[in-house]
Design a protein around this motif. Structure first.
Motif, mmCIF file in Angstrom:
data_model
loop_
_atom_site.group_PDB
_atom_site.id
_atom_site.type_symbol
_atom_site.label_atom_id
_atom_site.label_comp_id
_atom_site.label_asym_id
_atom_site.label_seq_id
_atom_site.Cartn_x
_atom_site.Cartn_y
_atom_site.Cartn_z
ATOM 1 N N LEU A 44 13.828 -11.605 3.038
ATOM 2 C CA LEU A 44 13.667 -10.511 3.665
ATOM 3 C C LEU A 44 12.519 -9.634 3.556
ATOM 4 C CD1 LEU A 44 14.304 -7.503 1.999
ATOM 5 C CD2 LEU A 44 16.776 -8.583 1.753
ATOM 6 N N VAL A 45 12.211 -10.036 2.026
ATOM 7 C CA VAL A 45 10.674 -9.629 1.593
ATOM 8 C C VAL A 45 9.640 -10.015 2.488
ATOM 9 C CG1 VAL A 45 8.992 -9.204 -0.296
ATOM 10 C CG2 VAL A 45 11.476 -8.680 -0.703
ATOM 11 N N CYS A 46 9.596 -11.508 2.596
ATOM 12 C CA CYS A 46 8.218 -11.872 3.351
ATOM 13 C C CYS A 46 8.422 -11.689 4.718
ATOM 14 C CB CYS A 46 8.748 -13.637 2.977
ATOM 15 S SG CYS A 46 8.343 -14.050 1.382
ATOM 16 N N GLU A 47 9.592 -11.738 5.332
ATOM 17 C CA GLU A 47 9.540 -11.372 6.574
ATOM 18 C C GLU A 47 9.081 -9.952 7.175
ATOM 19 O OE1 GLU A 47 12.796 -14.318 8.379
ATOM 20 O OE2 GLU A 47 13.727 -12.654 7.455
ATOM 21 N N PHE A 48 9.441 -9.073 6.181
ATOM 22 C CA PHE A 48 9.074 -7.583 6.537
ATOM 23 C C PHE A 48 7.374 -7.534 6.353
ATOM 24 C CE2 PHE A 48 13.497 -5.994 6.085
ATOM 25 C CZ PHE A 48 13.440 -5.586 7.125
ATOM 26 N N ILE A 49 6.826 -8.264 5.342
ATOM 27 C CA ILE A 49 5.411 -8.205 4.998
ATOM 28 C C ILE A 49 4.693 -9.042 6.416
ATOM 29 C CG2 ILE A 49 3.661 -9.321 3.607
ATOM 30 C CD1 ILE A 49 5.380 -9.057 1.130
ATOM 31 N N VAL A 50 5.276 -9.898 6.770
ATOM 32 C CA VAL A 50 4.656 -10.653 7.888
ATOM 33 C C VAL A 50 4.714 -9.575 9.327
ATOM 34 C CG1 VAL A 50 4.999 -12.637 9.719
ATOM 35 C CG2 VAL A 50 5.354 -13.003 7.252
ATOM 36 N N GLY A 85 1.262 -8.097 10.930
ATOM 37 C CA GLY A 85 1.191 -8.429 12.275
ATOM 38 C C GLY A 85 0.831 -7.245 13.235
ATOM 39 N N VAL A 86 1.592 -5.899 12.720
ATOM 40 C CA VAL A 86 1.538 -4.782 13.632
ATOM 41 C C VAL A 86 0.189 -3.864 13.197
ATOM 42 C CG1 VAL A 86 3.837 -4.842 14.127
ATOM 43 C CG2 VAL A 86 2.987 -3.670 12.302
ATOM 44 N N THR A 87 -0.240 -4.100 12.004
ATOM 45 C CA THR A 87 -1.350 -3.284 11.708
ATOM 46 C C THR A 87 -2.599 -4.141 11.713
ATOM 47 O OG1 THR A 87 -0.877 -4.178 9.533
ATOM 48 C CG2 THR A 87 0.179 -2.038 9.869
ATOM 49 N N ASP A 88 -2.572 -5.178 11.587
ATOM 50 C CA ASP A 88 -3.901 -5.900 11.852
ATOM 51 C C ASP A 88 -4.095 -7.404 12.172
ATOM 52 O OD1 ASP A 88 -6.792 -6.056 11.434
ATOM 53 O OD2 ASP A 88 -6.992 -6.609 9.489
ATOM 54 N N GLY A 89 -3.197 -7.726 13.056
ATOM 55 C CA GLY A 89 -2.746 -9.189 13.800
ATOM 56 C C GLY A 89 -3.703 -9.522 14.434
ATOM 57 N N GLN A 90 -4.974 -8.943 14.706
ATOM 58 C CA GLN A 90 -6.030 -9.592 15.658
ATOM 59 C C GLN A 90 -7.071 -10.214 14.798
ATOM 60 O OE1 GLN A 90 -5.676 -10.306 18.854
ATOM 61 N NE2 GLN A 90 -3.670 -9.346 18.344
ATOM 62 N N ASP A 91 -6.996 -9.753 13.355
ATOM 63 C CA ASP A 91 -7.968 -10.256 12.238
ATOM 64 C C ASP A 91 -7.667 -11.878 11.854
ATOM 65 O OD1 ASP A 91 -9.543 -10.883 10.084
ATOM 66 O OD2 ASP A 91 -9.233 -8.739 9.261
ATOM 67 N N GLY A 140 5.697 -10.380 20.041
ATOM 68 C CA GLY A 140 4.775 -10.973 18.892
ATOM 69 C C GLY A 140 5.147 -11.071 17.485
ATOM 70 N N PRO A 141 4.350 -10.522 16.681
ATOM 71 C CA PRO A 141 4.880 -10.352 15.184
ATOM 72 C C PRO A 141 5.877 -9.441 14.867
ATOM 73 C CG PRO A 141 2.200 -10.451 15.257
ATOM 74 C CD PRO A 141 2.896 -10.176 16.507
ATOM 75 N N LYS A 142 6.092 -8.538 15.871
ATOM 76 C CA LYS A 142 7.208 -7.597 15.601
ATOM 77 C C LYS A 142 8.623 -8.092 15.546
ATOM 78 C CE LYS A 142 5.982 -4.580 19.200
ATOM 79 N NZ LYS A 142 4.315 -5.001 19.705
ATOM 80 N N VAL A 143 8.870 -9.437 15.924
ATOM 81 C CA VAL A 143 9.995 -10.078 16.066
ATOM 82 C C VAL A 143 10.337 -10.200 14.660
ATOM 83 C CG1 VAL A 143 9.131 -12.365 15.944
ATOM 84 C CG2 VAL A 143 11.194 -11.779 17.255
ATOM 85 N N PHE A 144 9.446 -10.301 13.867
ATOM 86 C CA PHE A 144 9.810 -10.443 12.127
ATOM 87 C C PHE A 144 10.336 -9.241 11.595
ATOM 88 C CE2 PHE A 144 7.023 -14.023 12.720
ATOM 89 C CZ PHE A 144 7.682 -15.017 11.745
#
Length: 542
Positions: A372-378, A382-388, A461-465
């Motif tokens: 759960l820790v890893c998934e929330f970090i991903v 993803g939502v803050t800087d997902g294009q970098d 996108g990454p929000k699925v995590f």
């Protein structure tokens, strides 16, 4: 010597002597049975890569890669959903049917039949050039995978020595990961082919695993607990002697058989057998608040497999390639898919040691916390800087750490526990229901995920995590309150432990008596003859 039911069956009140010494033969038998995981894993793994292959996309959609924008050159979400989930639908029903067949015809026979059905499905998939035949082939193959995935766990749990049962059943999960890795490697090798070989080679290879498993099982013995359930105690003594590497008249074999027989008689007294329909109804008898009731065990088995799917692991292995493609910042999504699968393979063997050293319960609790820790970090990255590109590299790193936690805890742990918690009268159906639950949720996730992340649908996108992380939080709470500790106990001792403890106190429980001594030991140290006769007589009723 006469039949078992006509002579005294040596028994013991010593909890340390209810199982014969472990032999290399028992390890090798279970290791081979675990091979069934390879084609389960390969079948789950190849489809992600195939659905991302240019030739396959062009064949099934008519799109031209030269004129179609990259983000639109993909299968429609509904096709991805159908192709992926139809296998799980077949497997759900296959697992349920297998529970009956395993009681009627035996564990070994059911697995061999499953291999045959699977091969028919693979032939249809290999021959396909359109959606209809591909879907039909995956549905039929699903039935075969359902047979094998449910009954392999049952077979290994009933045959494996108690002190290493967790490690051996974990070997099944390890073989699943090897199957996933092999599928990724084959997909990687054929992805750029410009003919039907690009997808037919990965599909056809699956037949090899089914043939090896089916032929090999002809040489292995049936489960002794199956013969006890059918009242064939002579056959049970023969195969138990073969598995344990002891003479049939050995005291070790006699005492282990006596304990299995006494436990079965005890369970038949608690929940008497009846008609075919009542035997299914027995899985749901008892109080929800009694931790040893059949209803509670069935709910535990089915909900545990549901939770394993809720971790979101199959999102990575079913849709990882296409998900990484949609991120748009990864040059070779096939290679990333291969790396995540390799992490899965290398992490699983850790559980061989930890599941017997620390137990099932701590592994599942800490594993859920790590995931759960890893998934929330991903999700947050993803939502803050997902294009970098650097942020995407960090996301991939945490996805790999998340896979490590799954592969070393919930991956094998869920299969180990469902093989241990059911009493013999309902074990085949209990394991079948639990496995069917796994495939039902596997199917649900395979259906809805393309709609959640597809660029033409939800486009999360990454929000699925965030969703997977929230579900892993449920897994953490569930593991703490509901999962018992079964380490180092025989299947019969697990029955007694569930009667006398709660999940949170189960780790402190120690065996203090045997079923043979409770049900009736004679002065000569043999099991009461009326118990042997009763089990033999009732064996004709399935």
């Amino acid at each position: 010597m006469g039949p078992v039911h006509e002579r005294a069956l040596s028994a013991t009140a010593d909890t340390a002597r209810i199982e014969a010494p472990v032999t290399v033969k028992a390890y090798l038998m279970c290791a081979f049975a675990a091979f069934g995981g390879i084609f389960f894993g390969f079948d789950s793994g190849y489809i992600s890569g195939v659905m991302g292959m240019p030739y396959f996309i062009t064949l099934y959609t008519g799109l031209d890669p030269a004129t179609t924008p990259t983000e639109q050159f993909t299968l429609p979400s509904w096709e991805k959903s159908l192709i992926t989930s139809i296998l799980s639908a077949g497997t759900f029903f296959g697992a349920l049917i297998a529970g009956d067949l395993a009681d009627f015809f035996g564990r070994r026979f059911t697995i061999i039949v499953g291999c045959g059905i699977f091969i028919v499905g693979v032939i249809l998939q290999t021959a396909s050039t359109s959606l209809g035949l591909m879907v039909a082939g995956r549905l039929i193959a699903g039935f075969g995978v359902g047979f094998v995935s449910a009954i392999i766990i049952l077979y290994m749990s009933e045959v494996a020595p108690r002190k290493v049962r967790g490690a051996i059943v974990s070997g099944y999960q390890f073989c699943i990961t090897i199957g996933l890795l092999l599928a990724s490697c084959v997909d990687y090798g054929t992805q750029d082919r410009t003919d039907t070989g690009s997808y037919r080679i990965p599909i056809a290879l699956q037949m090899l695993w089914a043939i090896i498993l089916g032929v090999g099982l002809f040489l292995l013995p049936e489960s002794p607990r199956y013969f006890v359930k059918r009242g064939k105690l002579d056959r049970a003594a023969e195969v138990l002697a073969r598995i344990r590497g002891q003479p049939r008249e050995s005291e070790f074999v006699q005492q282990e058989l006596a304990e299995i027989v006494a436990n079965h008689e005890y369970e038949l007294q608690v929940v008497p057998q009846g008609s075919y329909f009542s035997s299914w109804a027995n899985c749901f008898k008892g109080s929800l608040f009694n931790s040893s009731s059949n209803l509670r065990r069935t709910i535990l088995g089915t909900s545990m497999q549901m939770m394993q799917q809720w971790t979101g692991i199959n999102f990575i292995f079913y849709f990882g390639t296409t998900f990484f493609q949609t991120l748009g910042t990864i040059s070779n999504p096939f290679l990333i898919g291969l790396i995540t699968t390799l992490v899965n393979v290398l992490s699983t063997p850790i559980s061989f040691y930890t599941i017997e050293r620390f137990g099932r319960r701590p592994l599942l609790i800490w594993g859920a916390l790590g995931m759960l820790v890893c998934e929330f970090i991903v999700a947050i990255i993803g939502v803050t800087d997902g294009q970098d590109p650097k942020a995407v590299s960090a996301m991939i790193a945490f996805i790999c750490i998340y896979i490590f936690f799954f592969a070393s805890t919930w991956g094998p742990g869920a299969w180990v526990v469902i093989g241990e918690i059911f009493p013999l009268p309902i074990r085949s159906r209990g394991v079948a229901l639990s496995t069917a639950s796994n495939w039902l949720w596997n199917c649900i996730i395979a259906v809805i995920t393309p709609y959640m992340v597809g660029s033409d649908k939800g486009n999360l996108g990454p929000k699925v995590f965030f969703i997977w992380g929230s579900l892993c939080t449920c897994c953490f709470v569930y593991a703490y309150f509901l999962i018992p500790e079964t380490k180092g106990l025989s299947l019969e001792q697990v029955d007694k432990m569930l009667e006398e403890t709660t999940p949170r106190t189960s780790a402190k429980w120690r065996p203090h008596t045997t079923f043979a001594s409770e049900m009736g030991l004679t002065e000569k140290g043999t099991l009461a003859p009326e118990i042997v006769e009763d089990v033999t007589r009732k064996g004709s009723v399935v």
